[in-house]
Design an enzyme around this catalytic site. Sequence first.
Site, PDB file in Angstrom:
ATOM      1  N   SER A 128      34.065 -14.741  35.906  1.00  0.00           N
ATOM      2  CA  SER A 128      35.164 -15.417  35.203  1.00  0.00           C
ATOM      3  C   SER A 128      36.440 -15.293  36.022  1.00  0.00           C
ATOM      4  O   SER A 128      36.559 -14.401  36.868  1.00  0.00           O
ATOM      5  CB  SER A 128      35.366 -14.742  33.845  1.00  0.00           C
ATOM      6  OG  SER A 128      36.662 -14.977  33.345  1.00  0.00           O
TER       7      SER A 128
ATOM      8  N   TYR B  82      36.504  -7.919  28.029  1.00  0.00           N
ATOM      9  CA  TYR B  82      35.851  -9.015  28.758  1.00  0.00           C
ATOM     10  C   TYR B  82      36.242  -8.972  30.237  1.00  0.00           C
ATOM     11  O   TYR B  82      35.396  -9.097  31.130  1.00  0.00           O
ATOM     12  CB  TYR B  82      36.285 -10.327  28.110  1.00  0.00           C
ATOM     13  CG  TYR B  82      35.716 -11.585  28.711  1.00  0.00           C
ATOM     14  CD1 TYR B  82      34.417 -12.005  28.405  1.00  0.00           C
ATOM     15  CD2 TYR B  82      36.471 -12.391  29.567  1.00  0.00           C
ATOM     16  CE1 TYR B  82      33.899 -13.180  28.934  1.00  0.00           C
ATOM     17  CE2 TYR B  82      35.962 -13.569  30.098  1.00  0.00           C
ATOM     18  CZ  TYR B  82      34.673 -13.953  29.777  1.00  0.00           C
ATOM     19  OH  TYR B  82      34.164 -15.116  30.304  1.00  0.00           O
TER      20      TYR B  82
HETATM   21  P1  NAD Z   1      28.521 -19.926  24.860  1.00  0.00           P
HETATM   22  O1  NAD Z   1      28.970 -19.045  23.745  1.00  0.00           O
HETATM   23  O2  NAD Z   1      28.398 -21.375  24.637  1.00  0.00           O
HETATM   24  O3  NAD Z   1      27.127 -19.385  25.447  1.00  0.00           O
HETATM   25  C1  NAD Z   1      26.746 -18.036  25.458  1.00  0.00           C
HETATM   26  C2  NAD Z   1      25.315 -17.950  24.951  1.00  0.00           C
HETATM   27  O4  NAD Z   1      24.890 -16.590  25.057  1.00  0.00           O
HETATM   28  C3  NAD Z   1      25.169 -18.354  23.488  1.00  0.00           C
HETATM   29  O5  NAD Z   1      24.106 -19.283  23.344  1.00  0.00           O
HETATM   30  C4  NAD Z   1      24.848 -17.053  22.773  1.00  0.00           C
HETATM   31  O6  NAD Z   1      23.978 -17.228  21.665  1.00  0.00           O
HETATM   32  C5  NAD Z   1      24.175 -16.270  23.875  1.00  0.00           C
HETATM   33  N1  NAD Z   1      24.236 -14.831  23.675  1.00  0.00           N
HETATM   34  C6  NAD Z   1      25.290 -14.112  23.198  1.00  0.00           C
HETATM   35  N2  NAD Z   1      24.953 -12.825  23.135  1.00  0.00           N
HETATM   36  C7  NAD Z   1      23.681 -12.730  23.601  1.00  0.00           C
HETATM   37  C8  NAD Z   1      22.788 -11.652  23.789  1.00  0.00           C
HETATM   38  N3  NAD Z   1      23.131 -10.387  23.472  1.00  0.00           N
HETATM   39  N4  NAD Z   1      21.564 -11.906  24.262  1.00  0.00           N
HETATM   40  C9  NAD Z   1      21.196 -13.169  24.580  1.00  0.00           C
HETATM   41  N5  NAD Z   1      21.993 -14.229  24.406  1.00  0.00           N
HETATM   42  C10 NAD Z   1      23.231 -14.007  23.930  1.00  0.00           C
HETATM   43  O7  NAD Z   1      29.525 -19.618  26.054  1.00  0.00           O
HETATM   44  P2  NAD Z   1      29.661 -20.243  27.518  1.00  0.00           P
HETATM   45  O8  NAD Z   1      31.082 -20.567  27.693  1.00  0.00           O
HETATM   46  O9  NAD Z   1      28.655 -21.273  27.799  1.00  0.00           O
HETATM   47  O10 NAD Z   1      29.408 -18.918  28.370  1.00  0.00           O
HETATM   48  C11 NAD Z   1      28.420 -18.781  29.350  1.00  0.00           C
HETATM   49  C12 NAD Z   1      28.875 -17.745  30.365  1.00  0.00           C
HETATM   50  O11 NAD Z   1      30.002 -18.277  31.077  1.00  0.00           O
HETATM   51  C13 NAD Z   1      29.346 -16.426  29.764  1.00  0.00           C
HETATM   52  O12 NAD Z   1      28.949 -15.361  30.589  1.00  0.00           O
HETATM   53  C14 NAD Z   1      30.859 -16.561  29.777  1.00  0.00           C
HETATM   54  O13 NAD Z   1      31.491 -15.312  29.794  1.00  0.00           O
HETATM   55  C15 NAD Z   1      31.049 -17.327  31.065  1.00  0.00           C
HETATM   56  N6  NAD Z   1      32.325 -18.022  31.197  1.00  0.00           N
HETATM   57  C16 NAD Z   1      32.725 -19.005  30.326  1.00  0.00           C
HETATM   58  C17 NAD Z   1      33.934 -19.651  30.540  1.00  0.00           C
HETATM   59  C18 NAD Z   1      34.431 -20.743  29.628  1.00  0.00           C
HETATM   60  O14 NAD Z   1      35.534 -21.245  29.858  1.00  0.00           O
HETATM   61  N7  NAD Z   1      33.661 -21.148  28.645  1.00  0.00           N
HETATM   62  C19 NAD Z   1      34.728 -19.299  31.622  1.00  0.00           C
HETATM   63  C20 NAD Z   1      34.306 -18.296  32.482  1.00  0.00           C
HETATM   64  C21 NAD Z   1      33.094 -17.681  32.265  1.00  0.00           C
END
Ligand code: NAD
Length: 281
Positions: free
Chosen positions: A164, A177
């Site tokens: 991130s 985080y």
């Molecule tokens: P999201 O919430 O849409 O997806 C995360 C998924 O992980 C969900 O489907 C959730 O059910 C699943 N999950 C949560 N806890 C879990 C566990 N203990 N075991 C298995 N599955 C689990 O979020 P996203 O934005 O698609 O995030 C994906 C990745 O990208 C994450 O690591 C997040 O930190 C990272 N990220 C997101 C952003 C953003 O702007 N959205 C930016 C930087 C990094």
Amino acid sequence: MLPTHSNLTDQVAVVTGGGGVLCGAMAKELARQGMKVAVLNRTLEKAERVVVEIKDNGGEAVAIACDVLERDHVIAAEEKVFQLYGPCDVLINGAGGNHPNGTTSHEVFQKNAQGDEVIRSFFDMTTEGFSSVFNLNFIGSLIPTQIFAKRMVERTTTIINISSMSSVSPMTKVPAYSAAKAAINNFTQWLAVYMAEANIRVNAIAPGFFLTDQNRGLLTNEDGTPTARMQKILAHTPMQKLGSPDDLLGTLLWLADDEASGFVTGACIPVDGGFMAYAGV
Ligand code: NAD
């Protein structure tokens, strides 16, 4: 449409958190490239929705309920993937996210803020709350790596962690985080060194700002208008927009395909519209 990476055809991809917005898009693209994709998610229904879409488009995928913090779940998932498709070639550690328990209400210390259910200062944070967010974002990548990598060694395989913007310069309000994503960067480099002998390349993608379930409350008001935080993000992003999940896919394919990035390991690639490069003045 992105070019075909024929190297990936028939290989096995495992995507944790593959039921989510960003990793769901990754799972769909890897399936479109002809990979057999295991979509692991804590909530099975979310993984199933992605798999239905993949299959409707002629791809091969399986949905597996798996909490990445439960070692037994991950062991069972790895065995299931192995029986169905064979050993994993590309592991994407995507499960992650935020929770109010690892978050402060205010960006900076406020002298008169009282701790209650609504306002959470740094001093109100509990070890349990902090750990739950830290563990999901760090230990939740460590456990699947330990379990899946055992059958990835000595076969030219790759692990892609999801970092991130907050990993390098921590965002306000999300200390747990940010600490966990900083640990992801550090671990990516450590593991890349350790696994070089085993022919596993280990890299990370650091997405900038993408609107998803985990940050919707921080970035948009209930009426859909941008919060002050969202306005700050846009002002700090030279390209002046949020990313769309598809923006990550070119980098994903490049890192997944050994023919394209075979000498790249230990790298963390920002996909952020210039956010990380911009000092703000
Ligand atoms: P999201 O919430 O849409 O997806 C995360 C998924 O992980 C969900 O489907 C959730 O059910 C699943 N999950 C949560 N806890 C879990 C566990 N203990 N075991 C298995 N599955 C689990 O979020 P996203 O934005 O698609 O995030 C994906 C990745 O990208 C994450 O690591 C997040 O930190 C990272 N990220 C997101 C952003 C953003 O702007 N959205 C930016 C930087 C990094």
